[in-house]
Design an enzyme around this catalytic site. Structure first.
Site, short mmCIF file in Angstrom:
data_model
loop_
_atom_site.label_atom_id
_atom_site.label_comp_id
_atom_site.label_asym_id
_atom_site.label_seq_id
_atom_site.Cartn_x
_atom_site.Cartn_y
_atom_site.Cartn_z
CD GLU A 192 -10.49 3.32 0.49
OE1 GLU A 192 -9.64 2.50 0.06
OE2 GLU A 192 -10.52 4.51 0.12
CB SER A 238 0.05 -8.12 -1.41
OG SER A 238 -0.97 -8.88 -0.79
CE LYS A 256 -4.09 -1.98 0.19
NZ LYS A 256 -5.09 -1.83 -0.91
#
Length: 403
Positions: A118, A384, A96
């Site tokens: 969010e 990830s 991210k």
């Protein structure tokens, strides 16, 4: 320096990927989207923007992330060679940060001083709070109350970084509901606020922006596997919720047609209302400003979804994934909650790496498919995120105890 994305690597002028994408938002947001698109079109061709981002990714986030040869797993498959793209080693513990650093730089370019986001699993919220703190911006993160319960560690991390976390009590109290609240905030504060969407979803230009910022994953992987194996992989596998880690991994391989690209959705409990397998069960519809595939009932109402992983608990998919599915370039499959939990524990014990529950779905499917591939096949799985955030929840589900 990070490559400036090719000029033709965009959707059409209307922000569409085939039949999917576009802008389906209230009139009050059209000005903000136009401002964002103009800013990104300018930044996209500005080498100084990418140099600044590259410096941040290297010095702050810790890129390039490693391509790790999973020795014990590979030895157990009878000659297949399995690699893990270690996005879990990035600062904040997931992919991210690639997106949030880029979007914070874009926000500063537009003169915005307030950031909203969010989050489901909390990793995007943590990465947003981290990037905002690093550049001195105000940050508010919306998070469904059920995800607040499941991800208390990440809630504290966001607060520690200076963000205000708003617990959303409406709907199913998960990611979809957090997005709804973030969009409402943005409509009321567009003059001072930039909304950092965490996945390749939402109205144009967000899917393009997030894909471009996450494509560093696939570019690095392509270079690394060529250095290690002297050829491209046979198969690349990533989990898919909204789909940012998968889009970032797949996009640099899209033109390499011999490479199988496989996205793994959340099969949940394999029954209606208790899964998040949008490609398998969704129909064309509009959600959160985009036309895409949506899990919906006969009346077009969004259906309840479920996944053991908060980050895959979403009733739609990014429009470019829907397009890749429509042209049969990417295969989309699913793994159940139980398979993901088994993979979470299995990889921890086999390779000494605790994966997040999201990529545990990709690991589960890779375990299933590896024995069916030819001997010597090269498989890359996008790891990830790391699993620290999920340990308490997994212990609860597995009947363990954490004092």
């Amino acid at each position: 320096m990070t490559d400036v994305p090719a000029a033709n690597a965009v959707p059409d002028p209307h922000g569409r990927y085939g039949a999917f994408g576009g802008q389906f938002v209230p009139e009050t947001l059209m000005g903000a989207l136009e401002e964002l698109e103009q800013a990104y079109v300018s930044a996209r061709t500005d080498a100084a923007f990418w140099t600044q981002l590259d410096d941040g990714l290297r010095d702050f986030a810790g890129r390039p992330s490693k391509l790790y040869y999973a020795r014990r797993w590979s030895e157990s498959t009878g000659g297949r060679r399995i690699y893990l793209k270690r996005e879990d080693l990035n600062h904040t513990g997931a992919h991210k940060i690639n997106n949030t650093l880029g979007q914070v730089l874009l926000a500063r370019r537009m003169g915005k001083r307030r950031i909203i986001a969010e989050t489901g699993a909390g990793q995007h919220g943590v990465a947003t709070a981290t990037a905002a703190a690093a550049y001195g911006l105000e940050c508010v993160v919306y998070m469904g109350a059920e995800d607040v319960r499941r991800q208390r560690l990440n809630v504290y991390r966001m607060q520690l970084l200076g963000a205000r976390v708003v617990s959303v009590e409406s709907g199913q109290r998960t990611l979809k509901d957090a997005i709804n609240e973030a969009l409402r905030d943005w409509m009321e504060s567009v003059g001072e606020t930039h909304y950092i969407i965490g996945s390749v979803m939402g109205p144009h230009p967000f899917p393009m922006i997030v894909r471009d910022l996450q494509a560093v994953i696939g570019r690095e992987t392509r270079t690394q596997v060529l250095e290690r194996e002297g050829r491209l992989p046979d198969c690349v596998i990533a989990c898919v919720g909204g789909g940012s880690n998968a889009a970032g991994m797949f996009h640099p391989f899209i033109d390499d047609t011999p490479v199988r690209l496989i996205g793994v959705e959340a099969g949940g409990e394999s029954r209606p209302g208790r899964h998040a397998a949008t490609i398998a069960h969704g129909r064309p519809g509009v959600l959160h400003g985009m036309q895409t595939l949506v899990l919906q009932d006969a009346d077009g109402q969004t259906q309840p979804v479920h996944s053991v992983s908060a980050g895959l608990d979403y009733p739609a998919i990014g429009p470019e994934h829907a397009y890749w599915h429509s042209i049969q370039r990417v295969e989309y499959v699913s793994a159940t909650d139980d398979e993901a939990l088994d993979a979470f524990e299995w990889l921890s014990r086999t390779e000494g790496i605790i994966p997040a529950l999201e990529p545990a779905h990709a690991i589960a499917y890779a375990r299933r498919i590896a024995p069916t591939l030819p001997g010597g096949a090269v498989i890359v799985v996008n790891l990830s995120g790391r699993g620290d955030k999920d340990c308490v929840e997994v212990a609860r589900l597995r009947g363990g105890a954490i004092e």
